[in-house]
Design a protein around this motif. Structure first.
Motif, PDB file in Angstrom:
ATOM      1  N   ALA A   1       1.085  -1.231   0.061  1.00 32.78           N
ATOM      2  CA  ALA A   1      -0.151  -0.123   0.059  1.00 32.78           C
ATOM      3  C   ALA A   1       0.802   1.246   0.223  1.00 32.78           C
ATOM      4  CB  ALA A   1      -1.021  -0.096   1.163  1.00 32.78           C
ATOM      5  N   PRO A   2       1.803   1.442   0.605  1.00 30.34           N
ATOM      6  CA  PRO A   2       2.501   2.745   0.775  1.00 30.34           C
ATOM      7  C   PRO A   2       3.268   2.887  -0.264  1.00 30.34           C
ATOM      8  CG  PRO A   2       2.970   1.366   2.962  1.00 30.34           C
ATOM      9  CD  PRO A   2       2.370   0.511   1.954  1.00 30.34           C
ATOM     10  N   ILE A   3       3.980   1.725  -1.089  1.00 28.94           N
ATOM     11  CA  ILE A   3       4.505   1.876  -2.343  1.00 28.94           C
ATOM     12  C   ILE A   3       3.591   2.464  -3.572  1.00 28.94           C
ATOM     13  CG2 ILE A   3       5.733   0.657  -4.278  1.00 28.94           C
ATOM     14  CD1 ILE A   3       6.507  -1.445  -1.884  1.00 28.94           C
ATOM     15  N   ASN A   4       2.333   1.554  -3.566  1.00 29.79           N
ATOM     16  CA  ASN A   4       1.201   2.350  -4.469  1.00 29.79           C
ATOM     17  C   ASN A   4       0.828   3.613  -4.368  1.00 29.79           C
ATOM     18  OD1 ASN A   4       1.257  -0.210  -5.826  1.00 29.79           O
ATOM     19  ND2 ASN A   4      -0.325  -1.119  -4.642  1.00 29.79           N
ATOM     20  N   LYS A   5       0.832   4.078  -2.836  1.00 31.78           N
ATOM     21  CA  LYS A   5       0.464   5.581  -2.608  1.00 31.78           C
ATOM     22  C   LYS A   5       1.385   6.435  -3.536  1.00 31.78           C
ATOM     23  CE  LYS A   5      -0.620   8.922   0.984  1.00 31.78           C
ATOM     24  NZ  LYS A   5      -0.677   8.940   2.206  1.00 31.78           N
ATOM     25  N   MET A   6       2.486   6.058  -3.144  1.00 35.89           N
ATOM     26  CA  MET A   6       3.691   6.919  -3.909  1.00 35.89           C
ATOM     27  C   MET A   6       3.618   6.879  -5.594  1.00 35.89           C
ATOM     28  SD  MET A   6       5.324   8.604  -1.758  1.00 35.89           S
ATOM     29  CE  MET A   6       4.041   8.914  -0.836  1.00 35.89           C
ATOM     30  N   LEU A   7       3.511   5.518  -6.039  1.00 36.42           N
ATOM     31  CA  LEU A   7       3.088   5.409  -7.380  1.00 36.42           C
ATOM     32  C   LEU A   7       2.128   6.096  -8.010  1.00 36.42           C
ATOM     33  CD1 LEU A   7       4.007   1.644  -7.643  1.00 36.42           C
ATOM     34  CD2 LEU A   7       5.544   3.348  -8.447  1.00 36.42           C
ATOM     35  N   SER A   8       0.956   6.311  -7.148  1.00 30.03           N
ATOM     36  CA  SER A   8      -0.249   7.076  -7.768  1.00 30.03           C
ATOM     37  C   SER A   8       0.014   8.447  -7.991  1.00 30.03           C
ATOM     38  CB  SER A   8      -1.244   7.045  -6.525  1.00 30.03           C
ATOM     39  OG  SER A   8      -1.095   7.722  -5.612  1.00 30.03           O
ATOM     40  N   ILE A   9       1.123   9.080  -7.588  1.00 22.97           N
ATOM     41  CA  ILE A   9       1.234  10.477  -7.983  1.00 22.97           C
ATOM     42  C   ILE A   9       2.324  10.644  -9.001  1.00 22.97           C
ATOM     43  CG2 ILE A   9       0.749  11.024  -5.412  1.00 22.97           C
ATOM     44  CD1 ILE A   9       4.090  11.658  -5.594  1.00 22.97           C
ATOM     45  N   THR A  10       2.685   9.499  -9.746  1.00 24.40           N
ATOM     46  CA  THR A  10       3.742   9.742 -10.649  1.00 24.40           C
ATOM     47  C   THR A  10       3.266  10.102 -12.016  1.00 24.40           C
ATOM     48  OG1 THR A  10       3.398   7.304 -11.015  1.00 24.40           O
ATOM     49  CG2 THR A  10       5.404   8.114  -9.604  1.00 24.40           C
ATOM     50  N   GLU A  11       1.999  10.428 -12.091  1.00 29.51           N
ATOM     51  CA  GLU A  11       1.401  11.018 -13.447  1.00 29.51           C
ATOM     52  C   GLU A  11       2.141  12.148 -14.006  1.00 29.51           C
ATOM     53  OE1 GLU A  11      -2.837  12.422 -15.341  1.00 29.51           O
ATOM     54  OE2 GLU A  11      -2.715  12.091 -13.380  1.00 29.51           O
ATOM     55  N   GLY A  12       2.783  11.942 -15.169  1.00 27.95           N
ATOM     56  CA  GLY A  12       3.617  12.977 -15.902  1.00 27.95           C
ATOM     57  C   GLY A  12       3.790  12.651 -17.226  1.00 27.95           C
ATOM     58  N   HIS A  13       5.254  13.179 -17.542  1.00 23.84           N
ATOM     59  CA  HIS A  13       5.931  12.762 -18.824  1.00 23.84           C
ATOM     60  C   HIS A  13       7.139  12.759 -18.896  1.00 23.84           C
ATOM     61  CE1 HIS A  13       5.310  17.222 -18.668  1.00 23.84           C
ATOM     62  NE2 HIS A  13       6.221  17.156 -19.520  1.00 23.84           N
ATOM     63  N   ASP A  14       7.937  12.067 -19.678  1.00 27.01           N
ATOM     64  CA  ASP A  14       9.540  12.096 -19.851  1.00 27.01           C
ATOM     65  C   ASP A  14       9.661  13.381 -20.696  1.00 27.01           C
ATOM     66  OD1 ASP A  14      10.279   9.836 -18.379  1.00 27.01           O
ATOM     67  OD2 ASP A  14       9.637   8.592 -20.367  1.00 27.01           O
ATOM     68  N   GLU A  15      10.528  14.114 -20.355  1.00 27.68           N
ATOM     69  CA  GLU A  15      11.219  15.143 -21.350  1.00 27.68           C
ATOM     70  C   GLU A  15      12.596  15.470 -21.148  1.00 27.68           C
ATOM     71  OE1 GLU A  15       9.456  18.648 -19.353  1.00 27.68           O
ATOM     72  OE2 GLU A  15      10.981  18.771 -18.140  1.00 27.68           O
ATOM     73  N   LEU A  16      13.151  16.192 -22.343  1.00 29.85           N
ATOM     74  CA  LEU A  16      14.530  16.367 -22.417  1.00 29.85           C
ATOM     75  C   LEU A  16      14.978  17.702 -21.493  1.00 29.85           C
ATOM     76  CD1 LEU A  16      15.222  16.042 -26.282  1.00 29.85           C
ATOM     77  CD2 LEU A  16      16.114  14.627 -24.329  1.00 29.85           C
ATOM     78  N   GLN A  17      15.875  17.461 -20.471  1.00 29.09           N
ATOM     79  CA  GLN A  17      16.358  18.521 -19.567  1.00 29.09           C
ATOM     80  C   GLN A  17      17.722  18.811 -19.643  1.00 29.09           C
ATOM     81  OE1 GLN A  17      15.225  16.560 -15.932  1.00 29.09           O
ATOM     82  NE2 GLN A  17      13.011  16.850 -16.123  1.00 29.09           N
TER      83      GLN A  17
END
Length: 210
Positions: free
Chosen positions: A101-117
């Motif tokens: 559960a704590p692992i999944n909670k952190m994974l739930s906020i990873t919405e986003g995208h890859d980008e060149l930095q």
């Protein structure tokens, strides 16, 4: 292959294992409480944060102690959950839902995208831009690393140091897959010295009684 971090600590060869090892990096088999600065230094060493963001977060306990305290508690829960899950894997036991559960909670906020930095040393790197702007995203890469290792299951190279007084975990990526120690320069050599002393102590005792 054994490796060490820039701070000289033993590398577990996976981000999640280095994070799980944090409470034991003092060399004492009893865990210590991970401090805020220790957490930030770890995130900086692993390139989760960089540049001015490092100093900004180091001083967060002065500017926003509540936010720093919340993230530190979340990091503790994540570390505890991963250590329990990894211990179950090593014992070929089932991983409980409450550890995931704590692992999944952190994974739930990873919405986003890859980008060149732009990289600090010049040039470009591929980085992840999280849509979530809260502090929790700092733990997302660790959670993903842990989830990937758990998903590998029994076929993974997860190991614990063979020194019974050492609690450090590592991922065995050696060619022979027969690595036993967190570090040959630490636990490996200590074991060799102890074995040498036992062997020669026994020889002296036999010679004395001869």
């Amino acid at each position: 292959m054994e490796s060490t971090s820039s701070t000289g600590s033993v590398s577990g060869n996976r981000l999640c294992l280095d994070f799980a090892n944090l409470p034991y990096t003092s060399g004492d088999p009893a865990p210590h409480q991970t401090s805020w600065l220790e957490l930030i230094d770890f995130l900086a060493e692993k390139s989760v944060i960089s540049g001015a963001r490092i100093e900004e977060l180091r001083s967060l306990t002065e500017h926003d102690p509540r936010a720093a305290g919340t993230l530190l508690r979340q990091a503790e829960r994540l570390g505890d959950a991963m250590r329990l899950a990894f211990a179950a894997m090593l014992a070929s036991e089932e991983i409980r839902n409450e550890w995931a559960a704590p692992i999944n909670k952190m994974l739930s906020i990873t919405e986003g995208h890859d980008e060149l930095q732009q990289a600090d040393a010049g040039g470009w790197k591929l980085g992840f831009r999280a849509r979530h702007e809260g502090l929790e995203w700092l733990l997302a890469a660790i959670a993903r690393s842990g989830a990937e290792l758990i998903a590998e299951g029994a076929s993974s190279g997860l190991q614990q140091c063979s020194n019974p007084r050492c609690r450090l975990l590592f991922y065995d990526d050696s060619r022979t897959h027969r690595r036993r120690w967190c570090s040959m320069t630490l636990c490996g050599n200590r074991n060799k010295v102890a074995a040498f002393a036992r062997r020669h102590g026994g020889e002296k005792a036999r010679a004395h009684h001869a």
